[in-house]
Design an enzyme around this catalytic site. Structure first.
Site, PDB file in Angstrom:
ATOM      1  N   SER A 299       0.810  -1.217   0.000  1.00 54.22           N
ATOM      2  CA  SER A 299       0.000   0.000   0.000  1.00 54.22           C
ATOM      3  C   SER A 299       0.849   1.274   0.000  1.00 54.22           C
ATOM      4  O   SER A 299       1.557   1.555  -0.956  1.00 54.22           O
ATOM      5  CB  SER A 299      -0.953  -0.036   1.197  1.00 54.22           C
ATOM      6  OG  SER A 299      -1.937   0.954   1.110  1.00 54.22           O
ATOM      7  N   ASP A 310       9.856   5.482 -10.172  1.00 58.47           N
ATOM      8  CA  ASP A 310       9.323   6.132 -11.376  1.00 58.47           C
ATOM      9  C   ASP A 310      10.065   7.425 -11.718  1.00 58.47           C
ATOM     10  O   ASP A 310      10.173   7.790 -12.895  1.00 58.47           O
ATOM     11  CB  ASP A 310       7.831   6.421 -11.209  1.00 58.47           C
ATOM     12  CG  ASP A 310       6.974   5.189 -11.466  1.00 58.47           C
ATOM     13  OD1 ASP A 310       7.547   4.143 -11.829  1.00 58.47           O
ATOM     14  OD2 ASP A 310       5.740   5.284 -11.317  1.00 58.47           O
ATOM     15  N   LYS A 324      -0.604  -4.142  -3.401  1.00 65.21           N
ATOM     16  CA  LYS A 324      -1.891  -3.614  -2.944  1.00 65.21           C
ATOM     17  C   LYS A 324      -2.045  -2.192  -3.478  1.00 65.21           C
ATOM     18  O   LYS A 324      -1.495  -1.240  -2.922  1.00 65.21           O
ATOM     19  CB  LYS A 324      -2.004  -3.611  -1.426  1.00 65.21           C
ATOM     20  CG  LYS A 324      -3.341  -3.059  -0.926  1.00 65.21           C
ATOM     21  CD  LYS A 324      -3.386  -3.006   0.590  1.00 65.21           C
ATOM     22  CE  LYS A 324      -4.720  -2.443   1.076  1.00 65.21           C
ATOM     23  NZ  LYS A 324      -4.871  -1.004   0.767  1.00 65.21           N
TER      24      LYS A 324
END
Length: 557
Positions: A299, A310, A324
């Protein structure tokens, strides 16, 4: 709709149907669509069925328990994260989201029917009162724990701040229980239980939760480490289950420039479709960074890991994260209860969603599985590196972790390492600092001698294979013919505890040293005890010390 059971059973038993019918009638009147008719019809069936069961079932039933069972089963068919929180669970829920409660400040656990202190929180009430790891709680305020559950014990320990509670403690080396009075206080658990220098110029921050103020703790730790000379940072989110989305955004913003997109959410209700950007000036966008991940990093921990990857802001090392990518919101229900419901999926800056399981499409038997690798879609980081959706965040460097041998697992699970650490602590008043502590061969031999009087057994991998062979032979009616050879083979490979204790000495000593160190240095010591054998940490140090390799990992070849 807000639905919760009244406290009075009689009122609940006959009143809920009327409440539901009012809702059904109004819904059907104002929304005469087929969908709302189906909702109304099924709610009516449920209400009348519930009333009939309560009225006619042969044995007495508890309406609240029966209703909660039904609600839990209904929500379980959606996903594991959509949950009903009853009124008596609200305090535990608040503790989970805020990290704050009133009590003694110690985690407890059960083993063989005993309630044991597992870890006092340094500097809080239990620690200040002299409570130690391994203490067995016999009674609380004179109430015996002989027949009490873990939950019941937890409730007895909690209470209003500035109130006293008396624990009757059985401690290793003491013949009789001792009474210790502890003054309860407001406990604020730390999201960052450890930060420190792992080499002369590399600092480490361990983040275990995303409750309130997690970002402040991380930022404070980063500044403190830089003041100590840290020129590179290892950020450890292994085992972190996640938590508050806002804290994940703020923590990402510590390392990523203000205004950068951190995460977006998309769901059925358009109002929940949001994009979260960094709102503050970043603390440090240049310091070399490694993030450690594990299969249980989930999460919010995956948001931070994914953002770092990224934007090519740092190198990820460890295991593929859990996967998740679902967002929950809490909705208030009647009678002080709540519903935690999945409202959206989140997407990190590259555009990928890391959710690994599609709960909306189940197999015929109701089970769900992870997304196949062939179905995962490619995305690109800011520098153009290829990454994929649908299966958690894959680290840039994957570390394979060997499983402990059966004997090591048994010694740990049966609490024999735990018990011997208590003995060692009683016999040794002090030890060297956590980073330098090592057992000698003589001390390990003393542990082996102590084990000789203990009852424990285990099954090796080869023994499991032989057992499976026996079962197959019995099914195929070939057992009688093979039995002499199987018995001979079993005799030849039968495990020898003394040999296993010698052959797996290194890993057994590793865990035993860790247990012993916690007796003296608590949670901080537990962390530092892993430094010399932590494969992820070693890999992180190697990468951070190799500037060329570090930059190459974060660029497109």
């Amino acid at each position: 709709m807000k639905l919760k059971l009244p406290k009075l059973k009689k009122r609940f038993k006959y009143g809920i149907a009327g409440l539901l019918i009012v809702f059904i009638t109004s819904s059907a009147f104002y929304n005469p669509s087929e969908k709302y008719f189906e909702i109304a019809k099924n709610l009516d069936i449920f209400a009348t069925l519930f009333k009939e069961v309560n009225t006619w079932y042969v044995d007495d039933v508890t309406p609240a328990t029966l209703m909660k069972t039904g609600i839990d089963a209904m929500l379980a068919s959606l996903d594991p994260y959509t949950n009903y929180i009853s009124e008596d669970q609200i305090e535990d829920y608040r503790t989970m989201t805020t990290g704050e409660y009133s009590g003694i400040g110690a985690s407890v656990g059960t083993r063989d029917g005993r309630i044991l202190i597992m870890m006092p929180l340094e500097g809080f009430a239990a620690d200040k009162a002299g409570i130690k790891i391994g203490d067995e709680i016999m009674a609380i305020d004179g109430i015996s724990l002989a027949d009490k559950t873990y939950d019941e014990t937890s409730q007895l320990l909690k209470g209003q701040a500035k109130t006293d509670v008396v624990l009757s403690i059985k401690r290793y080396g003491n013949e009789k229980p001792i009474d210790i009075t502890i003054t309860r206080e407001k406990i604020q658990t730390y999201n960052v239980p450890y930060y420190g220098m792992v080499t002369e110029n590399i600092g480490m921050i361990k983040l275990t939760d995303f409750t309130r103020d997690a970002s402040k703790e991380v930022n404070d730790a980063l500044l403190a480490l830089k003041a100590k000379g840290a020129e590179k940072i290892i950020f450890d989110v292994r085992g972190n289950p996640g938590g508050l989305l806002d804290e994940a955004v703020k923590i990402s913003n510590i390392f990523v420039e203000k205004g950068k997109e951190i995460v977006s959410t998309k769901g059925k209700v358009k109002d929940w479709n949001k994009t979260y950007n960094g709102l503050s000036k970043a603390t440090d966008t240049q310091i070399p960074l490694v993030v450690l991940t594990s299969g249980t990093s989930a999460s919010a921990a995956e948001i931070v890991s994914g953002v770092i990857q990224d934007y090519d802001r740092g190198v990820l090392i460890g295991e593929n994260t859990y996967g998740k990518g679902l967002v929950q919101a809490t909705r208030s229900l009647s009678y002080n209860s709540k519903l935690k419901v999945t409202i959206a999926k989140y997407y990190i800056p590259s555009g990928r969603c890391i959710q690994a399981i599609d709960y909306a499409h189940r197999n015929e038997d109701g089970s769900v599985g992870k997304m196949a690798d062939s179905l995962r879609m490619p995305f690109k980081t800011a520098a153009g590196r290829l990454v994929y959706d649908g299966g958690g965040v894959k680290p840039d460097i994957t570390i394979d972790h060997d499983r402990f041998a059966p004997i090591t697992q048994t010694l740990f699970l049966k609490g024999l390492l735990f018990d011997y650490a208590n003995k060692y602590h009683f016999e040794h008043k002090t030890i060297t600092e956590a980073k330098k502590f090592n057992l000698t061969d003589t001390e390990y031999n003393s542990f082996v001698k102590w084990l000789s009087a203990k009852e424990y057994d285990y099954t090796t991998k080869v023994e499991k294979m032989i057992k499976e062979l026996e079962e197959v032979a019995q099914k195929e009616d070939s057992y009688d013919a093979l039995k002499p050879k199987i018995d001979e083979f079993k005799k030849g490979i039968a495990h020898n505890k003394e040999n296993d204790l010698r052959n797996h000495k290194t890993e057994i000593m590793e865990l035993l040293e860790r247990e012993i160190i916690t007796r003296y240095y608590l949670e901080r010591g537990q962390m530092e005890a892993t430094f010399d054998d932590d494969l992820d940490l070693k890999a992180a140090i190697e990468v951070l010390n190799d500037e060329v390799r570090y930059k190459k990992i974060l660029s497109v070849e």
